[in-house]
Design an enzyme around this catalytic site. Structure first.
Site, PDB file in Angstrom:
ATOM      1  N   LYS A   1       0.821  -1.212   0.000  1.00 58.00           N
ATOM      2  CA  LYS A   1       0.000   0.000   0.000  1.00 58.00           C
ATOM      3  C   LYS A   1       0.856   1.264   0.000  1.00 58.00           C
ATOM      4  O   LYS A   1       2.051   1.243   0.269  1.00 58.00           O
ATOM      5  CB  LYS A   1      -0.960  -0.013   1.193  1.00 58.00           C
ATOM      6  CG  LYS A   1      -2.124  -0.975   0.999  1.00 58.00           C
ATOM      7  CD  LYS A   1      -3.169  -0.854   2.078  1.00 58.00           C
ATOM      8  CE  LYS A   1      -4.390  -1.715   1.760  1.00 58.00           C
ATOM      9  NZ  LYS A   1      -5.428  -1.658   2.823  1.00 58.00           N
TER      10      LYS A   1
ATOM     11  N   ARG B   1      -3.416 -10.217   5.086  1.00 56.23           N
ATOM     12  CA  ARG B   1      -3.998 -10.219   3.736  1.00 56.23           C
ATOM     13  C   ARG B   1      -2.957  -9.651   2.789  1.00 56.23           C
ATOM     14  O   ARG B   1      -2.582  -8.474   2.897  1.00 56.23           O
ATOM     15  CB  ARG B   1      -5.282  -9.390   3.706  1.00 56.23           C
ATOM     16  CG  ARG B   1      -5.986  -9.362   2.352  1.00 56.23           C
ATOM     17  CD  ARG B   1      -7.259  -8.510   2.413  1.00 56.23           C
ATOM     18  NE  ARG B   1      -7.970  -8.506   1.140  1.00 56.23           N
ATOM     19  CZ  ARG B   1      -7.714  -7.652   0.144  1.00 56.23           C
ATOM     20  NH1 ARG B   1      -6.765  -6.735   0.283  1.00 56.23           N
ATOM     21  NH2 ARG B   1      -8.407  -7.709  -0.987  1.00 56.23           N
TER      22      ARG B   1
END
Length: 274
Positions: A221, A255
């Protein structure tokens, strides 16, 4: 700490990995990367072989300012993928990344075992009731607004307290409906600035007070690659660093896009007295 997936009890006291399979053309890292059935199956097989307990399938990109996708198009994208995967790998535990109750029901009916909702039921008034009827594990994430508006909603009185209060309210609603297996996701990158993401990570251990399994999704991210002044493609090392921190602070599920490296983080942190 266990969850029931299609009659199989998964023990989350030992951290697990959830591999990401995006079937959208515009996801921030792997959008459009899986162009045909063979490539999809090859990627799923690789993630399973590398140790993924769950495969999280998404057909609606939730990156900031992502294009809106109709419910019809979401279903057209995702149901064939569920059928494809379960035909090739029948024992796969599929999580479905959706905030729509009708998509959730259709996917569970097709053989998926878990719903991963970025809105914790706030974008579909029927979601919690649907999950209660389906009797499946439910991942509820913290977010404000929608993927199109969330980055304009980053003002908090006290970030961690506000997120904890959000979960206490959503979990209470879920409990009232009889939803047994709830997993919480603090929502890194969703309605949070770069600095707020690190504030959240720095105090992640405080989420133990909720007494629910904790999912962390920070894989590649912008909090990583913007800090390092690089790109999502070059953010694997940074992802491994922050996944390790997350495990030390109580994460039950990672995740990730890169299952092998996440499994290595788990194996190494098991040997530490955290």
């Amino acid at each position: 700490m266990t969850i029931n997936c299609k009659g199989k009890l998964i023990d989350l006291s030992s951290p697990k990995v959830m591999g990401i399979l995006n079937v959208t053309p515009d996801s921030f890292y792997d959008g459009g990367g899986h162009k045909n059935e063979a490539e999809i199956l090859k990627h799923v097989e690789q993630m399973l072989n590398e140790g993924a307990t769950f495969i999280d399938v998404g057909a609606y990109s939730s990156r900031p300012n992502a294009d809106h996708v109709s419910e019809t198009d979401e279903l057209k994208r995702i149901i064939p993928i569920i059928n494809l995967i379960l035909k090739a790998f029948p024992e796969t535990l599929l999580s479905i990344d959706t905030f729509r109750s009708q998509v959730a029901k259709a996917c569970i009916d097709a053989g998926a075992c878990m719903i991963n909702d970025i809105s914790a039921g706030k974008l579909d008034d029927h979601m919690l009731q649907t999950i209660a009827k389906l009797r499946v594990p439910y991942i509820m994430m913290h977010m404000r607004g929608t993927p199109q508006t969330m980055q304009q909603q980053t003002n908090y009185t006290n970030l961690v307290k506000d997120v904890l209060f959000y979960f206490s309210e959503r979990i209470a609603k879920a409990k009232d409906l009889g939803i047994a297996d709830v997993i919480i996701d603090p929502g890194f990158g969703f309605a949070k600035t770069l600095e707020q993401n690190f504030e959240l990570l720095n105090q992640l251990e405080l989420f133990k007070i909720i007494e629910k399994p904790l999912l962390v999704g920070i894989s590649r991210k912008s909090m990583i690659y913007k800090t390092l002044e690089t790109s999502a493609k070059e953010a694997l090392n940074g992802t491994s660093v922050l996944n390790t921190v997350s495990l030390q602070k109580g994460a039950s599920i990672l995740r990730v896009h890169d299952v092998k490296e996440a499994m290595e983080c788990i194996k190494l942190t098991r040997l530490l007295d955290c």
